[in-house]
Design an enzyme around this catalytic site. Sequence first.
Site, PDB file in Angstrom:
ATOM      1  N   GLU A 177       8.641  17.919  14.263  1.00 41.95           N
ATOM      2  CA  GLU A 177       8.866  16.739  12.821  1.00 41.95           C
ATOM      3  C   GLU A 177       7.734  18.457  11.443  1.00 41.95           C
ATOM      4  OE1 GLU A 177       8.216  14.264  10.667  1.00 41.95           O
ATOM      5  OE2 GLU A 177       9.728  13.944  10.215  1.00 41.95           O
ATOM      6  N   CYS A 233      13.432  12.513   6.159  1.00 45.07           N
ATOM      7  CA  CYS A 233      13.190  11.657   7.063  1.00 45.07           C
ATOM      8  C   CYS A 233      14.866  12.222   7.906  1.00 45.07           C
ATOM      9  CB  CYS A 233      13.165  10.097   7.566  1.00 45.07           C
ATOM     10  SG  CYS A 233      13.937   9.305   6.483  1.00 45.07           S
ATOM     11  N   LYS A 285       1.488  -1.186   0.423  1.00 46.28           N
ATOM     12  CA  LYS A 285       0.375  -0.174  -0.061  1.00 46.28           C
ATOM     13  C   LYS A 285       1.137   1.247  -0.177  1.00 46.28           C
ATOM     14  CE  LYS A 285      -1.982   3.399   1.477  1.00 46.28           C
ATOM     15  NZ  LYS A 285      -1.291   4.548   1.325  1.00 46.28           N
ATOM     16  N   GLU A 298       9.114   2.300  10.802  1.00 44.16           N
ATOM     17  CA  GLU A 298      10.500   3.976  10.538  1.00 44.16           C
ATOM     18  C   GLU A 298       9.577   4.846  10.691  1.00 44.16           C
ATOM     19  OE1 GLU A 298      13.565   3.234  10.432  1.00 44.16           O
ATOM     20  OE2 GLU A 298      13.083   1.161  10.122  1.00 44.16           O
TER      21      GLU A 298
END
Length: 495
Positions: free
Chosen positions: A385, A284, A175, A250
């Site tokens: 973030e 990231c 997905k 992650e």
Amino acid sequence: MAHEYFNCIDGKWKASASGRTFEDLNPANRTDVLGLFPRSDARDVDEAVKAARAHFARWRQVPAPHRAEIMFRAAELMVKRKEELAALMTREMGKVLKESRGDVQEGIDMTYFIAGEGRRLFGHTTPSELPDKFAMSVRVPIGVVAAITPWNFPLAIPTWKLVPALVAGNTVVFKPAEDTPLMAQRFVEILLEAGVPEGVLNLVQGIGEETGAALVRHPDVNLVSFTGSTETGREVAIGCAQRHARVSLEMGGKNPIIVMDDADLDLALEGAVWGAFGTTGQRCTAASRLIVHRQILRQFTDRLVERARQLRLGDGMLPTTDVGPLINEAQLKRVHGYTEIARQEGASILTGGHIYTEGDCARGFFYAPTIFANVSTDMRIAQEEIFGPCPAIIGVNSLPEAIEVANSTKYGLSSAIYTRDVNKAFLAMRDIEAGITYVNSSTIGAEVHLPFGGVKQTGNGHREGSPTVLDIFTEWKTLYIDYSGRLQKAQMDNE
Ligand code: NAD
């Protein structure tokens, strides 16, 4: 009319059960629609999981070296199509062409590297404590793997998951992110062309909260391998915990670069510009906090502002572009919202701080490279973030203070220190709480044959890349073979 694409379930390309679709847009030019993709729901997910389950029994028996040969062929196809894939990536998610080539190359490197594991997949042999008895442990596949991926590395990250999952003998339901469905389509086509059998790999396109959530909840998915934000990762972990499914996460980062007063300042500036503004800050591993010794703070800040102002925004396909667009309108609003938060928190905005609409950029989702200064660690801009081109500069007086600031967020993915003092470098390597620490290099630059992942709320203890990725996609099975011809009792017979 935009081209319509389909899911791939049990080797057949088909529309979603509901018939609904979603659009794939070029973030540099929102009138450029790359295609329409199936907006799948729980029915499509169920069909894909059933296909993956049905094919598991046969696929796990295919010798691993043969499974891996298919991956070598896939890598060859990616090498041949590198330029075409890179151009498509830039069109679909906006990063500059050179970076897209890097993303494809990372996918190629990972595929070759993990294909090599097909002839290793090492287990352990160890002496038994009893005579005439043999002991060993082997890796076995887990079953049906759900791979849920983000849009910022739309080829590399799928290779991190699909290739080791398949080499290890699992079947997969993939997905991908709704912002990059076409790169996922191309990757699945490559794997099928290379010889992955029908039904062993299934592609289900759709929106996270619908398709992704249905996959996470599906009772017949044995492992969810997820890369994305920490918030989504928490939802995924909760869904898996409810049915005791394995989960590998992650997640996000707020990666620091420490610049000490003895650093090579030119080198540190290069690293900061690349770390903060590369991929428009949407990595990231992006450097979103620059922790700078006060002795050099003014000089470093002035030079960084100058560099940021020189960056040219535009379509990533143009050779003149340094910084591409943000991924979508929601992200543009979110990043701009953080400029407002920075103002309210009392930080200074030294450059940027606005949506960028010069020339052709008006057609896309561009944000001016922004620098926040006078930032303290308790501010939201130093903690959350943002995923945009807007680093925060934080001044410090010593290495211990720098490390304390570096460790002050809930994240722990990448980190860097610029110093010429080997003692300081070793202290930083020892004490920074992160999965990765660079010395005299930016927070970006992971290589596929080393472990990749983060600590604290960036990960849940797994590492992708390197052979450690096999710990995610295999179970250990322990085997004892007693050839003594009699009942031997461990811990008792050798008293
Ligand atoms: P995201 O969390 O919004 O989405 C990631 C994936 O999860 C997408 O496929 C999405 O459709 C799906 N999803 C969304 N809601 C879901 C739900 N409720 N259940 C199941 N699946 C769901 O993240 P994004 O915006 O695509 O990517 C950016 C984030 O990814 C950033 O936080 C970035 O730091 C992180 N990231 C981490 C790494 C890493 O290796 N640590 C690498 C790349 C990106």
